[in-house]
Write a protein that holds these residues in place. Sequence first.
Motif, PDB file in Angstrom:
ATOM      1  N   ALA A   1       8.897   2.051   0.783  1.00 42.76           N
ATOM      2  CA  ALA A   1       8.716   3.203  -0.089  1.00 42.76           C
ATOM      3  C   ALA A   1       7.921   4.299   0.586  1.00 42.76           C
ATOM      4  CB  ALA A   1       8.026   2.757  -1.380  1.00 42.76           C
TER       5      ALA A   1
ATOM      6  N   GLN B   1       9.193   8.258   1.353  1.00 44.63           N
ATOM      7  CA  GLN B   1       8.526   9.461   0.885  1.00 44.63           C
ATOM      8  C   GLN B   1       8.418  10.490   1.993  1.00 44.63           C
ATOM      9  OE1 GLN B   1       4.778   8.079  -0.675  1.00 44.63           O
ATOM     10  NE2 GLN B   1       5.818   6.419  -1.744  1.00 44.63           N
TER      11      GLN B   1
ATOM     12  N   VAL C   1      10.135   5.961  -6.797  1.00 46.10           N
ATOM     13  CA  VAL C   1       9.651   4.633  -6.400  1.00 46.10           C
ATOM     14  C   VAL C   1       9.356   3.828  -7.657  1.00 46.10           C
ATOM     15  CG1 VAL C   1       7.881   3.350  -5.145  1.00 46.10           C
ATOM     16  CG2 VAL C   1       8.682   5.558  -4.264  1.00 46.10           C
TER      17      VAL C   1
ATOM     18  N   SER D   1      14.453   2.586  -7.480  1.00 48.02           N
ATOM     19  CA  SER D   1      13.912   3.241  -6.288  1.00 48.02           C
ATOM     20  C   SER D   1      15.065   3.789  -5.461  1.00 48.02           C
ATOM     21  CB  SER D   1      13.094   2.255  -5.436  1.00 48.02           C
ATOM     22  OG  SER D   1      11.937   1.821  -6.117  1.00 48.02           O
TER      23      SER D   1
END
Length: 262
Positions: free
Chosen positions: A3, A7, A15, A31
């Motif tokens: 995750a 980003q 997420v 996600s």
Amino acid sequence: MNARTDQVTSVLSGVNLSYRVKGAQLLNDVSLAIRPGENLGIIGPNGSGKSTLLKLLSGLLAPSAGEVFLQGQPLSAIRRRDIAQRLAVVEQHAETSDSISLLQAVELGRTPWLSALAPWSEEDTRIVNQAIADVSLQALRERAWHTLSGGERQRAHIARALAQKPQILLLDEPTNHLDIQQQLSILRLVHRLPVTSVIALHDLNQALACDRLAVMDHGRLVALGSPFQVLTPERLTETFGVLGHWLTDPFDGARILRLRTP
């Protein structure tokens, strides 16, 4: 890819997103990361969570759990004005009761960029005129909003979003109320825009033009990948309740889906 990496490398990501309202779980632990410049399609049956996911990604709804990141920043920490300068949304049932013209409705798209120090300029006029031309509504620019058809209003909403000059464009079934020629024209326009786009679609063959597809089912993300990777016979049956196989169009060699009931 974890995750945190998502980003950094994505322009928009969610997420572990969940959303619950009045005891109903509409979205459950979703996600995904949208890549710069890609066209991501979101597909799934009615009630699968497509619109809810788009509203969470746009900030129109706050998740019950999880976090949305816009260009690496938590969306919840960004001012709405700053979000609107980077991200535009065309909702499925967007409407206005104001007594305005089509031109005035599209001009609203420039609002995030205006201030006392940056009043309306010739550049704003140019951007609005281009947005109206992009959706082929020049002849209706002075028409009163209430006199427009459903399809004309939908195209005007898309023009308003284009007038924001967003880096990311989110569209919830933008071809609703449009005839087939207008549908193809709008989808062609979206795919050609120099923006990252996320578009919820019903028509699976129209979705084939997307770079990747996110398949939603009962509030969960059940598949993510290229159209030919995710639209397998098994997935079509399990998620959509239809039988399907691929055909090759003899006109141009394109692959299309042939769907039928079990």
